[in-house]
Design a protein around this motif. Sequence first.
Motif, PDB file in Angstrom:
ATOM      1  N   GLU A 171       0.896  -1.205  -0.091  1.00  0.00           N
ATOM      2  CA  GLU A 171       0.058  -0.071  -0.124  1.00  0.00           C
ATOM      3  C   GLU A 171       0.957   1.166   0.137  1.00  0.00           C
ATOM      4  OE1 GLU A 171      -2.746   0.051   3.243  1.00  0.00           O
ATOM      5  OE2 GLU A 171      -4.150   1.746   2.274  1.00  0.00           O
ATOM      6  N   LEU A 172       0.632   2.181  -0.747  1.00  0.00           N
ATOM      7  CA  LEU A 172       1.206   3.530  -1.121  1.00  0.00           C
ATOM      8  C   LEU A 172       0.552   4.482  -0.267  1.00  0.00           C
ATOM      9  CD1 LEU A 172       2.619   3.362  -4.661  1.00  0.00           C
ATOM     10  CD2 LEU A 172       3.634   2.604  -2.527  1.00  0.00           C
ATOM     11  N   ASP A 173       1.019   5.208   0.825  1.00  0.00           N
ATOM     12  CA  ASP A 173       0.744   6.188   1.565  1.00  0.00           C
ATOM     13  C   ASP A 173       1.676   7.302   1.799  1.00  0.00           C
ATOM     14  OD1 ASP A 173      -0.021   8.026   3.713  1.00  0.00           O
ATOM     15  OD2 ASP A 173      -0.770   6.201   4.947  1.00  0.00           O
ATOM     16  N   GLN A 174       1.420   8.427   1.598  1.00  0.00           N
ATOM     17  CA  GLN A 174       2.294   9.441   1.429  1.00  0.00           C
ATOM     18  C   GLN A 174       3.120   9.842   2.748  1.00  0.00           C
ATOM     19  OE1 GLN A 174       0.780  13.350   0.306  1.00  0.00           O
ATOM     20  NE2 GLN A 174       2.577  14.095  -0.641  1.00  0.00           N
ATOM     21  N   THR A 175       2.394   9.416   3.811  1.00  0.00           N
ATOM     22  CA  THR A 175       3.059   9.595   5.081  1.00  0.00           C
ATOM     23  C   THR A 175       3.989   8.408   5.492  1.00  0.00           C
ATOM     24  OG1 THR A 175       1.305   8.832   6.331  1.00  0.00           O
ATOM     25  CG2 THR A 175       1.275  11.154   5.734  1.00  0.00           C
ATOM     26  N   ALA A 176       3.750   7.040   4.836  1.00  0.00           N
ATOM     27  CA  ALA A 176       4.400   5.960   5.329  1.00  0.00           C
ATOM     28  C   ALA A 176       5.749   5.832   4.808  1.00  0.00           C
ATOM     29  CB  ALA A 176       3.454   4.969   4.703  1.00  0.00           C
ATOM     30  N   ASP A 177       6.384   5.107   5.453  1.00  0.00           N
ATOM     31  CA  ASP A 177       7.744   4.557   5.038  1.00  0.00           C
ATOM     32  C   ASP A 177       7.677   3.384   3.814  1.00  0.00           C
ATOM     33  OD1 ASP A 177       9.016   6.103   6.982  1.00  0.00           O
ATOM     34  OD2 ASP A 177       9.250   4.151   8.447  1.00  0.00           O
ATOM     35  N   ILE A 178       8.633   3.475   2.932  1.00  0.00           N
ATOM     36  CA  ILE A 178       8.712   2.721   1.923  1.00  0.00           C
ATOM     37  C   ILE A 178       9.337   1.340   2.491  1.00  0.00           C
ATOM     38  CG2 ILE A 178       9.339   2.029  -0.338  1.00  0.00           C
ATOM     39  CD1 ILE A 178       7.348   3.789  -0.598  1.00  0.00           C
ATOM     40  N   ASN A 353       2.870   0.978   9.478  1.00  0.00           N
ATOM     41  CA  ASN A 353       2.953   1.876  10.637  1.00  0.00           C
ATOM     42  C   ASN A 353       1.935   2.135  11.378  1.00  0.00           C
ATOM     43  OD1 ASN A 353       5.766   2.699  10.179  1.00  0.00           O
ATOM     44  ND2 ASN A 353       5.114   3.984   8.419  1.00  0.00           N
ATOM     45  N   ARG A 354       0.595   1.774  11.040  1.00  0.00           N
ATOM     46  CA  ARG A 354      -0.383   1.786  11.607  1.00  0.00           C
ATOM     47  C   ARG A 354      -1.289   0.469  11.375  1.00  0.00           C
ATOM     48  NH1 ARG A 354       0.735   7.102   9.480  1.00  0.00           N
ATOM     49  NH2 ARG A 354       0.484   8.764  11.013  1.00  0.00           N
ATOM     50  N   LYS A 372      -7.004   0.973  15.810  1.00  0.00           N
ATOM     51  CA  LYS A 372      -5.975   1.604  14.830  1.00  0.00           C
ATOM     52  C   LYS A 372      -4.740   1.941  15.856  1.00  0.00           C
ATOM     53  CE  LYS A 372      -5.317   4.363  10.802  1.00  0.00           C
ATOM     54  NZ  LYS A 372      -5.778   5.239  10.138  1.00  0.00           N
ATOM     55  N   ALA A 373      -3.654   1.125  15.719  1.00  0.00           N
ATOM     56  CA  ALA A 373      -2.591   0.987  16.594  1.00  0.00           C
ATOM     57  C   ALA A 373      -1.636   2.273  15.924  1.00  0.00           C
ATOM     58  CB  ALA A 373      -1.666  -0.110  16.584  1.00  0.00           C
ATOM     59  N   ASN A 374      -0.879   2.987  17.214  1.00  0.00           N
ATOM     60  CA  ASN A 374       0.177   4.074  16.890  1.00  0.00           C
ATOM     61  C   ASN A 374       1.410   3.456  16.793  1.00  0.00           C
ATOM     62  OD1 ASN A 374       1.352   6.334  16.382  1.00  0.00           O
ATOM     63  ND2 ASN A 374       0.899   7.304  18.516  1.00  0.00           N
ATOM     64  N   GLY A 375       1.734   2.824  15.580  1.00  0.00           N
ATOM     65  CA  GLY A 375       3.222   2.113  15.404  1.00  0.00           C
ATOM     66  C   GLY A 375       2.980   0.815  15.359  1.00  0.00           C
ATOM     67  N   ASN A 376       4.181  -0.059  15.329  1.00  0.00           N
ATOM     68  CA  ASN A 376       4.079  -1.316  15.140  1.00  0.00           C
ATOM     69  C   ASN A 376       5.237  -1.946  16.160  1.00  0.00           C
ATOM     70  OD1 ASN A 376       6.862  -1.551  14.042  1.00  0.00           O
ATOM     71  ND2 ASN A 376       5.803  -0.571  12.125  1.00  0.00           N
ATOM     72  N   GLY A 377       4.965  -2.967  16.231  1.00  0.00           N
ATOM     73  CA  GLY A 377       5.942  -3.753  17.154  1.00  0.00           C
ATOM     74  C   GLY A 377       5.385  -4.115  18.683  1.00  0.00           C
ATOM     75  N   TRP A 378       6.067  -4.793  19.407  1.00  0.00           N
ATOM     76  CA  TRP A 378       5.699  -4.964  20.815  1.00  0.00           C
ATOM     77  C   TRP A 378       5.005  -4.029  21.567  1.00  0.00           C
ATOM     78  CZ3 TRP A 378       5.314  -9.624  23.537  1.00  0.00           C
ATOM     79  CH2 TRP A 378       5.229  -9.529  24.847  1.00  0.00           C
ATOM     80  N   ASP A 379       5.684  -2.953  21.373  1.00  0.00           N
ATOM     81  CA  ASP A 379       5.184  -1.594  22.645  1.00  0.00           C
ATOM     82  C   ASP A 379       3.860  -1.165  21.953  1.00  0.00           C
ATOM     83  OD1 ASP A 379       7.286  -2.221  24.217  1.00  0.00           O
ATOM     84  OD2 ASP A 379       8.616  -0.773  23.210  1.00  0.00           O
ATOM     85  N   SER A 380       3.626  -1.450  20.598  1.00  0.00           N
ATOM     86  CA  SER A 380       2.397  -0.426  20.225  1.00  0.00           C
ATOM     87  C   SER A 380       0.965  -0.853  20.799  1.00  0.00           C
ATOM     88  CB  SER A 380       2.615  -0.703  18.521  1.00  0.00           C
ATOM     89  OG  SER A 380       2.162  -2.028  18.254  1.00  0.00           O
TER      90      SER A 380
END
Length: 543
Positions: A171-178, A353-354, A372-380
Amino acid sequence: MMKRSTTTLKFTVYFWLLVDSTTAKQRSSKIREELDNGPLRKNANTIIDHRHRFQLSCADNEHLFELKLTTDIYGFETSWSLEQRSNGKWTEILFGPKDVNAPYGKSESVKEMKCLPDGHKYRFTIKDRFSDGFCCDFGEGKYSFSLDGVEQYNSEEKGKTFTDSEKHVFELDQTADISPASTDVDRAPSNYRFGDLNIRNDQLGIDISSGLSARLLASTGKFVDFVEGSISNLAFHDALDAAQVVPLPDGGWAYVSNSERSSGRGGVYALYFDSDGNVVDYKALLTGLSRACGNGVTPWNTVVSCEEISGGQCYQMDPDPSGENHLKPVMTKLGGPDGGSWESVAVENSNPNRPVFFITEDNSQGVLKRFKANGNGWDSLQSDPIQVTYLRIMDGTTFEWTGSEEAGRESARRYFAGAEGISYRDGTLYFIAKVSQLLYSLDLDSMTYEVERTGFPAQPDQIALGKYGRYIYFCEDGGTPGVYARDVDGSYETVFSAIRGGCYDGDETVGIALSPDSKRLYAGYQDAGILMEFTRDDGLAFE
């Protein structure tokens, strides 16, 4: 990983268009003649005699997609496509070869580029018509693709990665990392179908569909046998319920199973397998829970298990013995400050990222929550979410996500009381309404839904999706319970069923899950306390 700049970006790229001196008509005639005379294993020569230079520029709100492909010596077998998802539908926007009458030649090199607009999901698919991939038995075929110059996939790093086809969704999102795209390796559906229950296994007390074999893995209250001859230190848990399979770095996997005992006597346990599917360990991951019923897997390969009690919560644990959070379970914020009678968890991760989590609640007004999580990984999951909304069925075809929990509960009461199993794949969220015996399919892009009555006698419960997209697998609560499979054509088939009048009447099938390669299906009976493994006699995967 490449972070997209907030400033205006333009990409100017030069590439060479390779022109084959053999005409399309000549190549088509030659290939068709050889196909008529038997399997085509001859040279479809490609001779390059001149090149044309073109320029491609991408606008501010676009990303540059670049494909590099080299076929094996049977290039005519290879084809590919790039699709864009809009308004709930996939539309082909780029493909190769350009002419069906002019397939690729022997060891042909191809480069394609296209500017892709923000705000869409994309799917790249590559196929081999003879179902043998293109590396490495017949030449060194390979391919890679990139976004904004960041390589998403390179087949040379994977070896022979597919037979019939391979898919990558991003998915392409202008605010997202590639970041690298997800990969789904597919095989063409076989002719095998479940349902012919002509195999009776009196030892296990079940009738099994022909073409399958079953074995007992573990029984409640008994120590687990390991492949090298030793046994577990802990007796196998009771009140088995939902389960998930998590791949491990060593090539093995963990089967993570809930225990639905009440009053703080429940928990989560893991049965460990080596890369050959042999049982090698068994341990507790979390104890002290009450009615740990449903669960789900996160994109970072941890498991979330939830309590089905008033004020229940959802807990995250890492089954990987080499992980830094192994045996350090934590309570997440998925359950909310007041908790709930939570069931199962699914996640949509097209924007890493979300990630968006979906949680079912099993009571007469149990909501389907969207977190809708704010970030990814264990801590999110221990952090506050960006947004929490609830499913609201609008009419016979559409739905919405509402911020009103009250509206979500009223919708549940009217349409999907007793929500249970839930799973997500490729834009569609599937979940069970147990009381009314319904399967809901929500198209998250078009915000439309379909609903159908499940095609077996008693109540549906947990579900699992086959790796190759052909079947949805169901557990059954009550009656003469078994495990069922829904084909993509809408028909329902029986994988196995309890022997009528036997020891499982009124019991519940639980723990349905598939090994990472989909060649092993796990399921058991809750009250009887047994866990079984099913395999196909032809050695192929459960589709």
